[in-house]
Motif scaffolding. Structure first.
Motif, mmCIF file in Angstrom:
data_model
loop_
_atom_site.group_PDB
_atom_site.id
_atom_site.type_symbol
_atom_site.label_atom_id
_atom_site.label_comp_id
_atom_site.label_asym_id
_atom_site.label_seq_id
_atom_site.Cartn_x
_atom_site.Cartn_y
_atom_site.Cartn_z
ATOM 1 N N ARG A 331 -79.067 -10.665 -84.306
ATOM 2 C CA ARG A 331 -80.425 -10.216 -84.004
ATOM 3 C C ARG A 331 -81.348 -11.210 -84.687
ATOM 4 N N LEU A 332 -82.379 -11.635 -83.990
ATOM 5 C CA LEU A 332 -83.286 -12.654 -84.534
ATOM 6 C C LEU A 332 -83.802 -12.256 -85.913
ATOM 7 N N SER A 333 -83.714 -13.199 -86.838
ATOM 8 C CA SER A 333 -84.284 -12.971 -88.166
ATOM 9 C C SER A 333 -85.062 -14.217 -88.565
ATOM 10 N N THR A 334 -86.380 -14.132 -88.497
ATOM 11 C CA THR A 334 -87.182 -15.310 -88.850
ATOM 12 C C THR A 334 -87.098 -15.571 -90.352
ATOM 13 N N GLN A 335 -86.805 -14.503 -91.098
ATOM 14 C CA GLN A 335 -86.649 -14.702 -92.543
ATOM 15 C C GLN A 335 -85.471 -15.644 -92.796
ATOM 16 N N GLN A 336 -84.391 -15.398 -92.064
ATOM 17 C CA GLN A 336 -83.217 -16.245 -92.208
ATOM 18 C C GLN A 336 -83.499 -17.671 -91.705
ATOM 19 N N LEU A 337 -84.210 -17.757 -90.589
ATOM 20 C CA LEU A 337 -84.523 -19.085 -90.037
ATOM 21 C C LEU A 337 -85.345 -19.908 -91.022
ATOM 22 N N GLY A 338 -86.201 -19.215 -91.765
ATOM 23 C CA GLY A 338 -87.103 -19.930 -92.672
ATOM 24 C C GLY A 338 -86.495 -20.184 -94.041
ATOM 25 N N SER A 339 -85.286 -19.641 -94.272
ATOM 26 C CA SER A 339 -84.711 -19.764 -95.612
ATOM 27 C C SER A 339 -84.068 -21.134 -95.835
ATOM 28 N N THR A 340 -84.297 -21.675 -97.021
ATOM 29 C CA THR A 340 -83.644 -22.938 -97.368
ATOM 30 C C THR A 340 -82.617 -22.719 -98.486
ATOM 31 N N SER A 341 -82.417 -21.454 -98.817
ATOM 32 C CA SER A 341 -81.468 -21.146 -99.910
ATOM 33 C C SER A 341 -80.031 -21.198 -99.385
ATOM 34 N N ASP A 342 -79.107 -21.573 -100.292
ATOM 35 C CA ASP A 342 -77.703 -21.607 -99.869
ATOM 36 C C ASP A 342 -76.990 -20.288 -100.155
ATOM 37 N N GLU A 343 -77.735 -19.341 -100.728
ATOM 38 C CA GLU A 343 -77.103 -18.083 -101.096
ATOM 39 C C GLU A 343 -76.685 -17.307 -99.838
ATOM 40 N N GLY A 344 -75.430 -16.947 -99.782
ATOM 41 C CA GLY A 344 -74.918 -16.167 -98.649
ATOM 42 C C GLY A 344 -74.909 -16.946 -97.340
ATOM 43 N N TYR A 345 -74.987 -18.276 -97.436
ATOM 44 C CA TYR A 345 -75.034 -19.080 -96.208
ATOM 45 C C TYR A 345 -73.739 -18.935 -95.413
ATOM 46 N N SER A 346 -73.895 -18.769 -94.118
ATOM 47 C CA SER A 346 -72.727 -18.796 -93.218
ATOM 48 C C SER A 346 -73.088 -19.740 -92.072
ATOM 49 N N GLY A 347 -72.259 -20.758 -91.850
ATOM 50 C CA GLY A 347 -72.525 -21.712 -90.774
ATOM 51 C C GLY A 347 -72.657 -21.042 -89.413
ATOM 52 N N PRO A 348 -71.669 -20.173 -89.041
ATOM 53 C CA PRO A 348 -71.767 -19.538 -87.724
ATOM 54 C C PRO A 348 -73.024 -18.675 -87.569
ATOM 55 N N VAL A 349 -73.462 -18.020 -88.675
ATOM 56 C CA VAL A 349 -74.654 -17.169 -88.563
ATOM 57 C C VAL A 349 -75.905 -18.040 -88.413
ATOM 58 N N ALA A 350 -75.989 -19.101 -89.231
ATOM 59 C CA ALA A 350 -77.153 -19.994 -89.139
ATOM 60 C C ALA A 350 -77.239 -20.596 -87.733
ATOM 61 N N TYR A 351 -76.081 -20.973 -87.211
ATOM 62 C CA TYR A 351 -75.990 -21.548 -85.863
ATOM 63 C C TYR A 351 -76.466 -20.524 -84.819
ATOM 64 N N ALA A 352 -75.917 -19.309 -84.933
ATOM 65 C CA ALA A 352 -76.230 -18.274 -83.948
ATOM 66 C C ALA A 352 -77.703 -17.874 -84.014
ATOM 67 N N GLN A 353 -78.271 -17.853 -85.231
ATOM 68 C CA GLN A 353 -79.699 -17.519 -85.373
ATOM 69 C C GLN A 353 -80.561 -18.561 -84.674
ATOM 70 N N ALA A 354 -80.231 -19.829 -84.887
ATOM 71 C CA ALA A 354 -81.040 -20.896 -84.270
ATOM 72 C C ALA A 354 -80.913 -20.841 -82.753
ATOM 73 N N LYS A 355 -79.704 -20.567 -82.240
ATOM 74 C CA LYS A 355 -79.499 -20.489 -80.787
ATOM 75 C C LYS A 355 -80.225 -19.265 -80.215
#
Ligand SMILES: NC(=O)c1ccc[n+]([C@@H]2O[C@H](COP(=O)([O-])OP(=O)(O)OC[C@H]3O[C@@H](n4cnc5c(N)ncnc54)[C@H](OP(=O)(O)O)[C@@H]3O)[C@@H](O)[C@H]2O)c1
Length: 475
Positions: A331-355
């Motif tokens: 589900r779109l999360s602009t908070q996640q899109l705008g985050s530059t922190s590495d805490e709790g980072y998941s590549g597939p989630v970051a990828y899916a959010q951007a897509k």
């Protein structure tokens, strides 16, 4: 010798029909006997070009090797085919006939002694196949295809294994027998494609180059770009291939690219935002943005808006955004899109959010640009075996290797969106295997209006400033 003759008339200029037929790989689209066809030799199609066509005939399945022995565009092409059972000489002549083009097709068969004795039995079947094949060619060149209908609902409500299984090559194999031929002539179309060095982008570049399109390929390494250009020209004989160098993970380079293209001023008919990567490790770009957001969202946003003046004013301009079925999980999360922190980072989630965000942008542009004749659609390729998947998802790749699509199968819908006339009639859609799909697999991933507005606010500062070219004072 057995000779088959058929004549058809099509409402296409002879040059277009010739171009389509002379590439004998198209037989798999119109010849009812051809199951697979490939070009065996490099270079432009001409005398000496060889094709391999696997045919299912009354005498059984055969591999026919064809060689072009005469090539006189747009009037006449002669091919000699041979297999263990017979040789055949196909002569195709094209001539204007009023507003139409008349196509005469003659096939002269020389059968092996064994087969000659059975001709009385197989002859009628061969004649029927000849007629059906030519009717197939007429339909491929002439029949308009209806635009696909949008999915019945934006949420499938069926997050079942069945819908996900369609991402595999089984899904492609089920869908592809219904695909219509792609005979449109795109030699006058200028296509800007990102990410052409590998995977889906490479398969797309090869196909579009073979169709004679005017290509501008965006590549981040000048040397690789040059090699790819040389390879595509050698393979297809299409000289209209230009390379633009830009690292699309960097916003300044993306803006520069758009500026260069605007300065050149050459109209663009189709933009394919394909470049992408899934980053398993967290990192920021040298400009300070999280890598997935920069490459998969901000870059296509800047490039598309930056070249929009070149898209506008064309009769049928198209933007094709390559997204991913992975976005269905998010589900779109602009908070996640705008985050530059590495805490709790998941590549597939970051990828899916951007897509997911790019999908929402696709829908917004489709609405905003409807009056300007620009259509904007997204596609997802399913799961295709590409270097990108192998490198960034090695475990997934190991487990699914047997059911992954080929890059060509994954790229098919991109090519269809770029080539087919009917794809220009839809906008704001997400496609898989040439068909609009629901945007969500579960109601839980549907964003609300507030989140959509936040996405607009997030992206707005990245909108490129485009100064109108100052008109020279006329003395
Ligand atoms: N394969 C799949 O199953 C699948 C599924 C869903 C969606 N997709 C999407 O399909 C698209 C193509 O993926 P693929 O699987 O074909 O991957 P790939 O084989 O890794 O190709 C990716 C392409 O993007 C280019 N690229 C990556 N980062 C770049 C940058 N910073 N600047 C310029 N170009 C850059 C790569 O160039 P270099 O050669 O220089 O790295 C390459 O040409 C991506 O958008 C991906 O998200 C793929």
């Amino acid at each position: 010798m057995t000779t088959l003759r058929e004549t058809i008339r099509v409402s296409r200029p002879a040059a277009e029909a010739f171009n389509y037929i002379a590439d004998f790989t198209t037989t798999q689209e119109w010849d009812s006997t051809a199951r697979r066809a490939s070009k065996l030799t490099q270079g432009p199609i001409g005398v000496g070009t060889c094709f391999l066509v696997n045919c299912k005939l009354p005498v059984g399945a055969v591999d026919l090797e064809y060689t072009v022995i005469e090539h006189r565009p747009p009037e006449r092409i002669v091919l000699r085919g041979q297999c263990s059972l017979f040789t055949v000489e196909d002569t195709i002549t094209l001539a204007p006939d009023g507003a139409k083009t008349r196509i005469d097709y003659e096939a002269k068969f020389e059968f092996s002694p064994l087969l000659r004795r059975t001709m009385f039995a197989i002859g009628p079947g061969m004649r029927k196949m000849g007629r059906e094949s030519l009717e197939g060619l007429r339909a491929a060149l002439d029949d308009a295809q209806p635009a696909p209908k949008p999915a019945e609902s934006s949420v499938s409500g069926l997050a079942s294994m069945a819908s996900v299984a369609r991402f595999s090559r089984l899904g492609y194999r089920r869908a592809s027998p219904g695909f219509a031929p792609l005979s449109a002539d795109i030699r006058e179309r200028h296509i800007l494609l990102t990410g052409a060095t590998s995977g889906l982008g490479l398969a797309t570049a090869r196909d579009l180059a073979a169709r004679g399109a005017q290509l501008t390929l965006v590549i981040r390494d000048a040397e690789r770009g040059k090699r790819l250009r040389d390879e595509l020209i050698a393979d297809t004989g299409n000289p209209h291939i230009r390379i633009e160098v830009a690292d699309l993970g960097l916003l300044a380079e993306t803006e520069d690219l758009a500026k260069r293209l605007r300065k050149r001023g050459e109209p663009i008919d189709i933009l394919i935002n394909n470049a992408g990567a899934l980053f398993p490790e967290h990192a920021l770009t040298s400009e300070g943005y999280e890598r997935s957001v920069a490459l998969l969202l901000l870059s296509p946003w800047i490039l598309t808006l930056g070249i929009k003046p070149l898209l506008a004013g064309r009769s049928d301009s198209r933007v094709i955004n390559v997204v991913s079925g992975g976005m269905y999980t998010q589900r779109l999360s602009t908070q996640q899109l705008g985050s530059t922190s590495d805490e709790g980072y998941s590549g597939p989630v970051a990828y899916a959010q951007a897509k997911r965000a790019l999908m929402i942008v696709t829908q917004a542009w489709a609405r905003e640009w409807a009056d300007e004749g620009i259509t904007v659609n997204a596609m997802h390729p399913g799961w295709a075996d590409t270097p990108g998947v192998r490198d960034s998802l090695p475990r997934f790749h190991r487990l699914t290797r047997g059911i992954l699509r080929t890059p060509e199968e994954g790229a098919d819908t991109i090519i269809w969106q770029a080539v087919s006339p009917e794809a220009g009639e839809i906008s704001g859609q997400l496609l898989l295997d040439r068909q609009p799909q629901p945007f969500y697999l579960s109601g839980k991933t549907v964003e609300d209006e507030l989140e959509r507005q936040r996405l607009v606010q997030f992206l707005e500062p990245f909108r490129p400033v485009i100064r109108k070219a100052r008109k020279r004072a006329v003395k």
